[in-house]
Design a protein around this motif. Sequence first.
Motif, PDB file in Angstrom:
ATOM      1  N   SER A 157       0.834  -1.197   0.000  1.00  0.00           N
ATOM      2  CA  SER A 157       0.000   0.000   0.000  1.00  0.00           C
ATOM      3  C   SER A 157       0.878   1.260   0.000  1.00  0.00           C
ATOM      4  O   SER A 157       0.627   2.213  -0.752  1.00  0.00           O
ATOM      5  CB  SER A 157      -0.908  -0.050   1.228  1.00  0.00           C
ATOM      6  OG  SER A 157      -1.692   1.096   1.322  1.00  0.00           O
ATOM      7  N   LEU A 158       1.939   1.240   0.829  1.00  0.00           N
ATOM      8  CA  LEU A 158       2.888   2.361   0.834  1.00  0.00           C
ATOM      9  C   LEU A 158       3.547   2.514  -0.541  1.00  0.00           C
ATOM     10  O   LEU A 158       3.723   3.629  -1.040  1.00  0.00           O
ATOM     11  CB  LEU A 158       3.971   2.125   1.895  1.00  0.00           C
ATOM     12  CG  LEU A 158       3.576   2.403   3.341  1.00  0.00           C
ATOM     13  CD1 LEU A 158       4.622   1.827   4.295  1.00  0.00           C
ATOM     14  CD2 LEU A 158       3.426   3.901   3.574  1.00  0.00           C
ATOM     15  N   ALA A 161       1.278   4.105  -3.013  1.00  0.00           N
ATOM     16  CA  ALA A 161       1.193   5.542  -2.744  1.00  0.00           C
ATOM     17  C   ALA A 161       2.412   6.258  -3.324  1.00  0.00           C
ATOM     18  O   ALA A 161       2.287   7.312  -3.959  1.00  0.00           O
ATOM     19  CB  ALA A 161       1.085   5.790  -1.237  1.00  0.00           C
ATOM     20  N   TRP A 257      -2.703   0.440   8.391  1.00  0.00           N
ATOM     21  CA  TRP A 257      -1.529   0.625   7.525  1.00  0.00           C
ATOM     22  C   TRP A 257      -1.779   0.155   6.098  1.00  0.00           C
ATOM     23  O   TRP A 257      -1.064   0.525   5.179  1.00  0.00           O
ATOM     24  CB  TRP A 257      -0.322  -0.115   8.116  1.00  0.00           C
ATOM     25  CG  TRP A 257       0.408   0.762   9.086  1.00  0.00           C
ATOM     26  CD1 TRP A 257       0.423   0.663  10.443  1.00  0.00           C
ATOM     27  CD2 TRP A 257       1.213   1.891   8.755  1.00  0.00           C
ATOM     28  NE1 TRP A 257       1.190   1.657  10.983  1.00  0.00           N
ATOM     29  CE2 TRP A 257       1.681   2.423   9.960  1.00  0.00           C
ATOM     30  CE3 TRP A 257       1.571   2.516   7.551  1.00  0.00           C
ATOM     31  CZ2 TRP A 257       2.499   3.553  10.013  1.00  0.00           C
ATOM     32  CZ3 TRP A 257       2.383   3.631   7.591  1.00  0.00           C
ATOM     33  CH2 TRP A 257       2.841   4.145   8.823  1.00  0.00           C
ATOM     34  N   PRO A 261      -2.540   4.407   3.543  1.00  0.00           N
ATOM     35  CA  PRO A 261      -1.714   4.821   2.392  1.00  0.00           C
ATOM     36  C   PRO A 261      -2.448   4.650   1.057  1.00  0.00           C
ATOM     37  O   PRO A 261      -2.354   5.507   0.169  1.00  0.00           O
ATOM     38  CB  PRO A 261      -0.496   3.893   2.449  1.00  0.00           C
ATOM     39  CG  PRO A 261      -0.439   3.419   3.861  1.00  0.00           C
ATOM     40  CD  PRO A 261      -1.864   3.349   4.330  1.00  0.00           C
ATOM     41  N   LEU A 264      -4.843   7.475   0.690  1.00  0.00           N
ATOM     42  CA  LEU A 264      -4.134   8.697   0.294  1.00  0.00           C
ATOM     43  C   LEU A 264      -3.754   8.643  -1.181  1.00  0.00           C
ATOM     44  O   LEU A 264      -3.845   9.642  -1.893  1.00  0.00           O
ATOM     45  CB  LEU A 264      -2.871   8.872   1.145  1.00  0.00           C
ATOM     46  CG  LEU A 264      -3.103   9.323   2.587  1.00  0.00           C
ATOM     47  CD1 LEU A 264      -1.783   9.340   3.362  1.00  0.00           C
ATOM     48  CD2 LEU A 264      -3.752  10.708   2.621  1.00  0.00           C
ATOM     49  N   ALA A 265      -3.343   7.447  -1.626  1.00  0.00           N
ATOM     50  CA  ALA A 265      -2.969   7.293  -3.041  1.00  0.00           C
ATOM     51  C   ALA A 265      -4.172   7.579  -3.944  1.00  0.00           C
ATOM     52  O   ALA A 265      -4.050   8.277  -4.945  1.00  0.00           O
ATOM     53  CB  ALA A 265      -2.435   5.883  -3.291  1.00  0.00           C
TER      54      ALA A 265
END
Lengths: 271, 314
Positions: A157-158, A161, A257, A261, A264-265
């Motif tokens: 996920s990070l 993003a 978590w 992200p 936000l993406a």
Amino acid sequence: MEWRPLVAVARKELRDRLRNRWVVAVAVVFAVFSLVIAYAGGAQQGTVGLRSIEFTIASLVSLVIYLVPLIALLLGFDAVVGERERGSLDLLLALPITRTELLLGKYLGLAAALALAMLTGLAIVGVVLWRQFGTSGLYHYAGFVLSALLMGLAFLSLAVAVSVVARDRTRASGAAIALWFFFVLVFDLALLGVLVATGGQVGGAAFPYLLLLNPADVFRVLNVFSLDDVSSFYGLTSLVPPALSDPWVMGGAMAGWIVVPLGLAIWRFRP
Amino acid sequence: MVGEAAEAQGTIVLRGVGKHYGAVRAVDGVDLDVRRGEMFGLIGHNGAGKSTLFKLMLGLVTPTAGELRINGAAVTGNGFRAVRRQIGYLPENVVLWDNLSGLETLRFFARIKDVPAGGCPAVLERVGLSAAATRPVREYSKGMRQRLGFAQALLGSPQVLLLDEPTGGLDPHAIHTFYDTLASLRAQGVTVVLSSHILAELQARVDRIAVLSDGRLQAIGSVRELREQRDLPVTVTLRIASDAIAAAERALSAVPAQLVVERVEDGLEVRCPRLVKSALLLALAPLGDRLLDVQITEPSLEDLFFTDADGGMR
């Protein structure tokens, strides 16, 4: 939101990773590293070979905590910026699909590739554990595999993003590596540094909760607490507040978590 | 209402469309009406705003001013899926996915467009990729990749095709086949907007052309209309027997118009205003059979384009 275009994108991503042997390669890496660590994990204590399921899992935790974030970040960092660079993003965006569907489809496809690779690799270790110790400890092992998978999804996920924000692939790969360094290597050291430098004055009781700010630490805490032998071995029960030993709380933190992200993406990806 | 909707099928309407990035005006005040079944060429230098104009038409970029309608409907908002299913788009320099085969690539697009995947082989056949259908795109040449991109645009029989530099990377034979395909689509009422650097390629094939420079439409019309508007000189090449060249020059000096006469190998090359052509030929009549050959060259689209882009026309 429509499922058909979303699933089409997810299938394409998964097919792409199967076709270029990414899934097989990562599964092999997991299996080989895990088997080596499982056998050699006790070498510092002067023994080799499988001792117990719990200590095998403890050894695997320290392997997976390095490996999974790295693999997930490398898998996802070019998800969007890569398409942008090769010119296919405009084509995808011009189709009857929303940006949210496209991004979620990409995430789900990559998540499926990651899950397939990890589960295959770790299942091989699971078979070895089962032959050695029978079915009794497999419940713990399944919990470990699930938490490792959730950590992978969080780092994926990070990565997605990053791939939305980054201007080009080079920057995206740099950012992905930087995130790995930060969460896997720097974060704990920095926390410890603050604790030692201030003689425990800063943070105080809130300190353990700061671990929630790092998905790798969430993973570590989840696993250490599920293993009674290990947590008493490390004397952790006296150190960490009871809330953090609740797997539902930690599972919720990990879900955060994964969702935040990605959310936000999606927000950043709107036109 | 229904009649209106049917009327608007295959049309593209832009009213005062602009896209400004701060002080930069990528596209500025563009009005355009493309008719159903029209083959419409978009020309301009790199950076003139062609690609941005395509992206505006697709709703990929939100206009800062004006209004766009394709098939009579807004390109963004709730109805965007229905509008986009009627548009085939080929972006400039697109690179598709190396690990998928041509057929898998098309099936992927078919699923998103909600078109039966069973039609994919026929579309591959149409662009001449049947033999390579199951090979990975990694092994495709540049021209084959471009044809696969075109195939994807054709999926679902769209009413509007937006093609940004579609012939880049194609060899002359493939370009020929490509335009044949476009011609048969146009005959079925498909509206085509395409851009190209190679103007000679466009001029014989499009119904109308828009010249874009610095984000603004500098001229719009058929190639003939643009020529007449501009009144660029035609070039008349005369092959003359060597003993009659001097006589020909004398005859031409009597023509009451501004001519540019140059000696070339075995004759003369004359540039003259379009309307003087016949007076010029009449003046040469006394040469009789000493005038061996006459060839009239119309100004090319290149001539029009480069004078426009230099700011010569308003």
